[in-house]
Design a protein around this motif. Structure first.
Motif: not given
Lengths: 413, 308
Positions: A250-252, A256-257, B125-126, B129, B131, B133, B148
């Motif tokens: 994951t990016e962060k 969130d996921e 950032g949102w 995103n 996946d 976004g 991505k």
């Protein structure tokens, strides 16, 4: 033309004089308020409602003490910058939250003599592991306030949907991988597990510990540790999970996921608890899986302590406040935002019987023997930056660098 | 007598004294101080030690990241500056059109400028995103599988450019006020002569606003080199250090690695680069910037010549 230059110079000088005049006046600070109380500046990194709660606690302290006045300074996200700048200009707050001792220890007061004065019971009531994280080279620089270890969060609904048993405290990574595979296969559009594509090197070392190695030895040598067989196994395992498609990088943090229900499991600190409850998820948490054939798993500690500035003019008053802030009373009050660090409070509040908190204490108890590389390597922040890049190269799907080569290169610096 | 004269010359300076003091204390002072710092090894919590040009030598000979970050910043500036100016000019042209509700559009385009950089970073950032976004969702509606953005190093710098173009409002406003100042009769005369709107834009609007273009060009070159907030919060310099801008590099050296002297040297090198670029732009400006006063003079001479 010349005249003009002269007058500019005169004005410039006048300006400088005014400036230095101000400086001189301000420099006569004896650390007292106008009515003779000891003035304590207290810096916190918390934000929003947490600051309101802390302000109330500070107010109560001020009411109880007529010779000390504490002012709360909320630095929020700029905390490190402000503390750094404050120490640079010898104007650091008297009392401050602290976690990064290797970077700031030079500007902090050694607290061992203060602790000794309180008697042996005082020190023993704190979880022992926490002292390691609040000291450097055998000297204590902070009193523990809170901590979190990491643990495995899982989504009950997803496990039900996949029709498999929920994780347990004695899971190994093989169990996790098997479950992650099943979830990915049975639940459309969901992944079994997630981990960070760009993990904080400080955090990631816990997996190496669990597999019997570390980034470096006690002298700070990377070679033979960071690129040991055990270390490579760890990275290979994570990369394989990602490559084979049942884990997502994951990016962060992956929170969130997980909250969105698109991943079944992830490993994170107790910070996640509040947001998971808010999202009204059906979740559970257990200890981090261990490596088959190796000892119990270990977790990194993210700990916070309270430190006194070396340059403080009211160290006794500051210590008085530190004691108040780390007392049983405040440990109890902070439950929900901060996990208590005192044995007596953990017992009185029956923390070990709460399934959402117990794994974090169990991880704490079994992680006592490890010291993070940040405490051993002199220029950790620069090493961390280069390690972070290496790890990202291994886990970023657009690079997926070879584990063995990357770690060999990284260890050779 | 002499005193009176001195008073007379000093009076205007007295009036600007508050500004001068501010300039000395908050700009020149720190500037000189940072120059001094750049010759020291200046850790945060220990005492500084003098090392001459050591910081500069280290930067140019040992530190690979210095050149990498500099290249990234130059690349960013090279794409961002022209793009940003074209968008700003385009929007400025739009909001000068006599359309109903133009005031609402003017506000809408300006609003992003008022939002703080931190909020903008989180917002993008949102949006970006990979996946979940919004941007990739919209792209998927027209059958494009979006990249991505913040994970793929090839796309990340573009993502940062898109996000920073969001704050185009203030430049747009500067263009707008200048365009509004062009007398309407010039256009009327042109359209009577049969000039198309495009011709009017290139032959009237563009030449008249060249001084404003110069101003915007310089300020946006400077601000593009100073870009820190967005990369710090949106990408953190990643993925794979592809957006590790020079500003972020300097900031991290100072406040993450606590090498204040080294970071000051970084900042001075950037200052010199910006100075050089600005000087270059100014030098070139005589070839393409067109001041009305000069234009007026030239025109009159011509007319005079015809009459005689």
């Amino acid at each position: 033309m010349k005249k003009r230059l002269v007058s500019i110079l005169i004005l410039a000088m006048a300006g400088t004089m005014i400036f230095s005049g101000c400086g001189g006046g301000g420099g006569e600070d004896d650390g007292k308020t106008s009515d003779g109380k000891a003035k304590i500046r207290f810096a916190t990194w918390d934000e929003a409602e947490d600051v309101d709660t802390q302000q109330a606690m500070v107010d109560r302290f001020n009411e109880e003490h007529d010779d000390i006045e504490v002012t709360l300074e909320a630095y929020g996200g700029e905390f490190d910058t402000k503390i750094a700048a404050g120490m640079g200009s010898k104007d650091a707050p008297d009392v401050m939250y602290m976690w990064n001792y290797p970077a700031y220890a030079n500007g902090l007061e050694e607290l061992d003599s203060y602790i000794d004065k309180e008697g042996a019971d005082y020190k023993e009531n704190f979880y022992e592991t926490l002292w390691n994280y609040n000291s450097l080279d055998g000297k204590t620089y902070g009193i523990p306030v809170g901590f979190t270890t990491h643990a495995l969060f899982y989504n009950r609904e997803i496990f039900k949907e996949a029709g498999i048993a929920e994780p347990t405290n004695d899971w190994t990574w093989d169990d996790l991988i098997k479950a992650a595979k099943t979830i990915t296969e049975k639940c459309e559009g969901k992944k079994g597990f997630s981990f960070q594509m760009k993990p904080d090197p400080y955090d990631f070392e816990m997996y190496l510990w669990s597999n019997g190695t570390a980034y470096c030895d006690d002298e700070g040598n990377l070679d033979g540790n960071l690129n040991s067989k055990e270390a490579k196994e760890v990275f290979q395992m994570f990369q394989d999970m990602e490559e084979e498609g049942y884990a997502v990088a994951t990016e962060k943090s992956g929170g969130d996921e997980f909250r969105a229900g698109s991943t079944g499991m992830y490993i994170y600190g107790s910070w996640a608890i509040d947001s998971l409850n808010e999202a009204e998820m059906n979740w559970g948490v257990v200890k981090i899986p261990s490596f088959a054939g190796k000892g119990p798993s270990a977790s990194i500690l993210s700990s916070s302590g309270l430190s006194i500035s070396k340059d403080s003019k009211n160290k006794e008053a500051a210590w008085e406040f530190v004691k108040y802030w780390t007392s049983e009373e405040l440990n109890t009050e902070r439950i929900g935002s901060e996990q208590p660090v005192l044995y007596s409070v953990v017992e009185a509040e029956k923390m070990m019987e709460k399934p959402e908190y117990a794994p974090f204490y169990e991880m704490l108890e079994q992680s006592g023997d490890y010291t993070p590389a940040s405490f051993k390597v002199e220029r950790w922040s620069e090493l961390a930056e280069s390690l972070s890049l290496t790890f990202e190269e291994v886990f970023n799907p657009s690079s997926m660098a070879d584990v063995s080569d990357s770690l060999d290169t990284a260890a050779d610096q | 007598m002499k005193q009176k004269k001195l008073m007379k010359t000093a009076t205007p300076y007295l009036f600007i004294l508050p500004w001068i003091i501010g300039f000395l204390v908050f700009t020149i002072g720190p500037l000189i101080f940072s120059l001094i710092m750049s010759f020291f090894d200046w850790p945060l919590t220990a005492d500084p030690t003098f090392r001459g040009f050591g910081n500069y030598i280290e930067m140019f000979t040992k530190d690979k990241q210095f050149f990498k970050s500099l290249t990234i910043s130059l690349k960013y500036a090279a794409i961002f500056v022209p793009l940003n100016m074209i968008i700003a000019l385009f929007l400025a042209m739009l909001i000068t059109q006599p359309v109903k509700g133009v005031k609402i559009f003017r506000t809408i385009y300006y609003i992003p400028t008022v939002i703080s950089g931190v909020a903008v970073s989180i917002l993008w950032g949102w949006i970006l995103n990979g996946d979940y976004g919004v941007l990739n969702y919209l792209l998927s509606l027209i059958g494009i599988e979006g990249p991505k953005w913040l994970v793929d190093p090839a796309w990340a710098i573009l993502a940062v450019i898109i996000a920073s173009a969001f704050g185009v409002g203030s430049m747009m406003l500067i263009f707008y006020t200048d365009i509004k100042n062009i007398p309407i009769d010039v256009y009327e005369a042109a359209s009577i002569d049969g000039a198309s709107p495009a011709r009017q834009f290139f032959s009237i609007t563009l030449p008249i606003i060249t001084p404003t273009i110069l101003f915007n060009l310089i300020t946006s070159i400077i601000s593009s080199f100073q870009q820190v907030t967005l990369v710090m919060l949106l990408t953190g310099g990643g993925p794979l250090k592809s957006t590790y801008f020079y500003g972020l590099y300097t900031y991290n050296n100072a406040f993450k690695h606590h090498k204040l002297g080294y970071a000051s040297a970084n900042a001075w090198v950037m200052f010199i680069i910006i100075l050089f670029l600005t000087a270059l732009v100014f030098k070139s400006s005589s070839a393409w910037v067109f001041y009305e006063t000069e234009a007026g003079g030239a025109g009159k001479k011509k007319k005079g010549g015809k009459k005689s």
